[in-house]
Design an enzyme around this catalytic site. Structure first.
Site, PDB file in Angstrom:
ATOM      1  N   HIS A  85      20.557  38.936  36.381  1.00 30.22           N
ATOM      2  CA  HIS A  85      21.616  39.045  35.385  1.00 30.22           C
ATOM      3  C   HIS A  85      22.452  40.278  35.716  1.00 30.22           C
ATOM      4  CE1 HIS A  85      20.633  35.870  32.641  1.00 30.22           C
ATOM      5  NE2 HIS A  85      19.411  36.315  32.391  1.00 30.22           N
ATOM      6  N   GLY A  86      23.594  40.414  35.054  1.00 28.18           N
ATOM      7  CA  GLY A  86      24.419  41.585  35.298  1.00 28.18           C
ATOM      8  C   GLY A  86      25.535  41.729  34.295  1.00 28.18           C
TER       9      GLY A  86
ATOM     10  N   ARG B 196      18.443  35.846  28.309  1.00 28.66           N
ATOM     11  CA  ARG B 196      17.496  34.792  28.646  1.00 28.66           C
ATOM     12  C   ARG B 196      16.785  35.076  29.967  1.00 28.66           C
ATOM     13  NH1 ARG B 196      18.301  29.968  25.938  1.00 28.66           N
ATOM     14  NH2 ARG B 196      20.114  29.924  24.541  1.00 28.66           N
TER      15      ARG B 196
ATOM     16  N   CYS C 206      24.648  37.091  36.555  1.00 29.62           N
ATOM     17  CA  CYS C 206      25.396  36.846  35.328  1.00 29.62           C
ATOM     18  C   CYS C 206      26.134  38.123  34.948  1.00 29.62           C
ATOM     19  CB  CYS C 206      24.445  36.440  34.215  1.00 29.62           C
ATOM     20  SG  CYS C 206      25.250  36.154  32.646  1.00 29.62           S
TER      21      CYS C 206
END
Length: 479
Positions: free
Chosen positions: A317-318, A258, A360
């Site tokens: 994010h991650g 997302r 994330c």
């Protein structure tokens, strides 16, 4: 070439003598009893990976091993590292991971001829039974046997010196050099923290969750305060990734990732907070991994002589131990923080380097009392998962990393409010910096505030965790 293939190719070119040397130099991490089943280099690499001494994001120990056994060909070909780079790296106190004692013994073994080895065995017959000193034993085997019998150790060199003096007096110089180095190191470590201007202490990486006993042993180094007088105090980078359309398009496993809605609220809060604390804000939005490295390289090469600090905030994010660029490519967190070691950025040596990362990193929940998550099913909250014992910052003084969550647990982002972690961090900084509170005190409060929030839908909670090698208290004056 990928990580596993690299290790395989390196292992294929190491012979039995190389393997024996590598095993000996790794004894402080893999005990001799657990080394017995290791029959080839690949098995050794596997054990080192289990010990977290060898990771794709951290090849420093492997590089040092190859450098010590003089396999410079493998170092250059597969790890893209030259001899001169390793020499500079290992000259920085605290960077070497193989003890000077073990390196000294290995150097002696390299200088002893076959005839001298026979003499060595003969002269040790009083200390070690003849049946133990068989013909196949090399000098490294003898050293291991001596250590088992407690007649050799960092503080037990008398027998070794006696034997070396009888066989070849030039070997004594290696021992004397080691003893001199040990004395200098001991005296320097007894000095004031102010004596180290470029992170030259032998320091361990700590987290706020370390035991009180461990923290007490380090508390004296935090009695003093880092200088924080320059205006601006330093640069504050804010890398804020929102749009992941490229990742969805180019990386199959991220096809449903997302966009990070609400991240602008975190970026805004960080901007307001650190402007009030007199930092020069440098925002960078929607960066690919290549762009992130380019940005960090720019600030690595800058002259920070007139600055007292450096801050880098990454919102993205991650996954385990990494963050994603907007293109879905991965950047290991350790590689990002390591851009600012004393060797790579001398003008920041001895000054605090602070990283805050909201990323994330998975989909596991820390169990607790029951907010929603920004995963595929839930549109509201982001989940951060860290790999157990993953290395995030260099083993060098003056680093602090604030991660949004402890290992293997989620963190949350609300599109209407921002993330629990960054919003709590900014609120605590604005409230407590004017009171003169230091950053570890503030981060402890952030832990408390965030841990008291509940994800009622998934019965999840969140606990941030700082990791640091600070030598002094870090205070951000608001005046």
């Amino acid at each position: 070439m990928d990580f596993s293939r690299n290790l395989y190719d390196i292992g294929e070119q190491l012979d039995s003598e190389d393997l024996a040397s590598l095993k000996f130099l790794s004894l402080d991490y893999i005990p001799q009893r657990k080394q017995e089943p290791i029959k080839d280099a690949l098995m050794l690499f596997q054990r080192l990976q289990e010990k977290r001494m060898l990771e794709e994001s951290n090849l420093s120990f492997l590089k040092e091993l190859l450098f010590r056994i003089n396999r410079l060909d493998l170092l250059i070909t597969y790890l893209n590292t030259r001899k001169e780079e390793m020499e500079r790296e290992l000259q920085t106190p605290g960077r070497a991971q193989i003890s000077a004692y073990r390196v000294m013994l290995y150097q002696i073994s390299e200088e002893v001829s076959r005839s001298e080895l026979r003499s060595f065995k003969f002269l040790l017959q009083e200390e070690i039974s003849k049946c133990k000193l068989d013909d196949d034993m090399n000098l490294l085997d003898i050293f291991i046997e001596m250590e088992k019998r407690v007649i050799l150790g960092e503080g037990k060199l008398d027998i070794l010196k006696r034997v070396c003096a009888q066989i070849n007096k030039s070997l004594l110089k290696i021992i004397n050099d080691y003893e001199e180095f040990s004395k200098e190191r001991s005296s320097s470590l007894e000095g004031s923290p102010d004596e180290f201007s470029n992170g030259e202490e032998l320091c361990g990486v700590m987290t706020i969750s370390d035991s009180p006993r461990e923290q007490d042993s380090e508390s004296q180094t935090l009695d003093k305060v880092y200088q924080m007088k320059s205006k601006p105090r330093g640069y504050c980078l804010i890398i804020n990734n929102h749009n992941f359309a490229k990742a969805r398009e180019k990386v199959p496993k991220l096809h449903s990732i997302r966009d990070r809605n609400g991240t602008h609220l975190d970026a805004g809060a960080l901007t307001t907070t650190f402007e009030e604390l007199h930092f020069e804000i440098k925002p960078h939005d929607d960066c690919t991994v290549e762009q992130i490295y380019e940005i960090l390289k720019i600030y690595q090469l800058m002259d920070h002589s007139n600055m007292d600090c450096f801050i880098c905030c990454i919102l993205s994010h991650g996954d385990k131990g990494i963050i994603y660029g907007t293109d879905g490519q991965e950047a290991p967190i350790y590689e990002l923080t390591s851009q600012f070691t004393g060797l790579k950025c001398p003008s920041l040596a001895g000054k605090p380097k602070v990283f805050f990362i909201q990323a994330c990193q998975g989909d596991n929940y820390q169990k607790g009392i029951p907010v929603e998550t920004d995963s595929e099913e839930q549109p509201y909250l982001e989940m951060d998962l860290s790999s157990p014992q993953t290395r995030y910052i260099p083993d060098e003084a003056d680093f602090l990393l604030g991660m949004a969550t402890v290992n293997n647990c989620v963190s949350y982002r609300n599109p209407a409010e921002g993330t629990w972690y960054i919003q709590s961090l900014c609120q605590s900084l604005r409230e407590r910096c004017p009171r003169g509170d230091d950053i570890l005190t503030i981060l402890t409060e952030v832990n408390y505030e965030v841990s008291n929030k509940d994800d009622k839908k998934n019965m999840g909670k969140q606990m941030p965790q700082p990791t640091f090698t600070l030598r002094k208290k870090l205070v951000f004056p608001s005046d």
